[in-house]
Motif scaffolding. Sequence first.
Motif, short mmCIF file in Angstrom:
data_model
loop_
_atom_site.label_atom_id
_atom_site.label_comp_id
_atom_site.label_asym_id
_atom_site.label_seq_id
_atom_site.Cartn_x
_atom_site.Cartn_y
_atom_site.Cartn_z
N LEU A 270 10.39 -4.14 -1.76
CA LEU A 270 10.36 -3.05 -2.06
C LEU A 270 9.02 -2.30 -2.74
O LEU A 270 9.38 -0.89 -2.68
CB LEU A 270 11.72 -3.08 -2.17
CG LEU A 270 12.96 -3.46 -1.36
CD1 LEU A 270 14.64 -3.60 -1.75
CD2 LEU A 270 13.10 -2.47 -0.07
N ARG A 271 9.88 -2.83 -4.01
CA ARG A 271 8.16 -2.48 -4.62
C ARG A 271 7.49 -1.21 -3.94
O ARG A 271 6.67 -1.03 -4.29
CB ARG A 271 8.34 -2.94 -6.34
CG ARG A 271 7.17 -2.12 -7.37
CD ARG A 271 6.79 -3.33 -8.75
NE ARG A 271 5.39 -4.71 -8.00
CZ ARG A 271 4.38 -4.00 -8.02
NH1 ARG A 271 4.22 -2.48 -7.68
NH2 ARG A 271 3.77 -5.02 -7.50
N VAL A 272 6.19 -2.82 -3.81
CA VAL A 272 4.99 -2.25 -3.63
C VAL A 272 5.17 -1.44 -1.94
O VAL A 272 4.84 -0.80 -2.03
CB VAL A 272 4.57 -3.68 -2.41
CG1 VAL A 272 3.29 -3.76 -1.91
CG2 VAL A 272 4.28 -4.73 -4.10
N GLU B 171 3.81 2.05 -2.31
CA GLU B 171 1.84 2.18 -0.86
C GLU B 171 2.73 3.57 -0.08
O GLU B 171 2.05 4.03 -0.22
CB GLU B 171 1.82 0.96 -0.85
CG GLU B 171 0.99 -0.09 -1.21
CD GLU B 171 0.76 -1.39 -0.21
OE1 GLU B 171 1.20 -1.66 0.49
OE2 GLU B 171 0.78 -2.47 -1.64
N GLN B 172 3.60 3.50 0.33
CA GLN B 172 4.16 4.85 1.01
C GLN B 172 4.70 5.95 0.27
O GLN B 172 5.21 7.03 1.08
CB GLN B 172 4.87 3.90 1.60
CG GLN B 172 4.53 2.90 2.64
CD GLN B 172 5.01 2.10 3.93
OE1 GLN B 172 6.32 2.60 4.12
NE2 GLN B 172 5.07 0.93 4.84
N VAL C 200 12.84 4.05 0.34
CA VAL C 200 13.00 2.70 -0.48
C VAL C 200 13.02 2.90 -1.81
O VAL C 200 12.93 1.52 -2.23
CB VAL C 200 11.06 2.23 0.03
CG1 VAL C 200 11.23 1.03 -0.53
CG2 VAL C 200 11.56 1.71 1.36
N ALA C 201 12.45 3.23 -2.41
CA ALA C 201 13.32 3.61 -3.74
C ALA C 201 13.98 3.59 -4.01
O ALA C 201 14.28 2.71 -5.33
CB ALA C 201 12.08 4.69 -4.74
N PRO D 60 6.02 7.92 -11.46
CA PRO D 60 6.55 8.33 -11.75
C PRO D 60 7.90 9.50 -10.78
O PRO D 60 8.84 9.03 -11.30
CB PRO D 60 6.20 8.91 -12.92
CG PRO D 60 4.25 8.50 -13.13
CD PRO D 60 4.81 7.71 -11.84
N ASP D 61 6.87 9.66 -10.05
CA ASP D 61 7.95 10.42 -8.89
C ASP D 61 8.51 9.72 -8.02
O ASP D 61 9.57 10.95 -7.80
CB ASP D 61 6.68 11.49 -8.06
CG ASP D 61 6.05 12.43 -8.50
OD1 ASP D 61 5.61 12.50 -9.51
OD2 ASP D 61 4.60 12.25 -7.57
N LEU D 62 9.20 9.06 -8.26
CA LEU D 62 9.90 7.97 -7.40
C LEU D 62 11.12 7.13 -8.47
O LEU D 62 12.01 7.01 -8.23
CB LEU D 62 9.43 6.32 -7.15
CG LEU D 62 8.78 7.07 -5.94
CD1 LEU D 62 7.62 5.26 -5.09
CD2 LEU D 62 9.18 7.77 -4.98
#
Length: 153
Positions: free
Chosen positions: A83-85, A89-90, A95-96, A136-138
């Motif tokens: 989930l982190r990747v 990446e996207q 997902v975050a 950081p935006d997530l």
Amino acid sequence: MRRSWVPTLGCAVAVLAGCGPGATPISPGCTEDVAPVIRALERAPAAVTLVDGSRLSECISDGTDEAELLNVGITFSRAAEELRVTAREQEDRAVAVQLGYLIGATRRGAERTAGVMSELQRRVELVGGRLQTEAPDLAADVDRGLAAGEKTG
């Protein structure tokens, strides 16, 4: 010396270990593969359950032996990293949220294990922290999922 407390202590240990007659078997979806866990997390921040209706926190709190708990740990750790990747990446906010939910559900389950699953909790939280540092935006999305996971996970 009287030994009348021995049977009582034995029963208490059996119940605490999950070996008593009322022990709930762990859901196979908790340990078979990361796919069922990730698929279930697509509902986050709404309440997440596996196909059989088990909460993710129950995967942790219902584990009755070391092998089950090890398998849950492997599954949850792999799911968190996947989930982190994907989120990074996207730049995927949903997902975050899912990763945050997994962290919250892990906390919820681990708090009922008297510290037995604290290492899994720590590992999953580290993965979430890495995402928050890398993207950081997530961070707010991870936090939103975490709150939901602690509540309903």
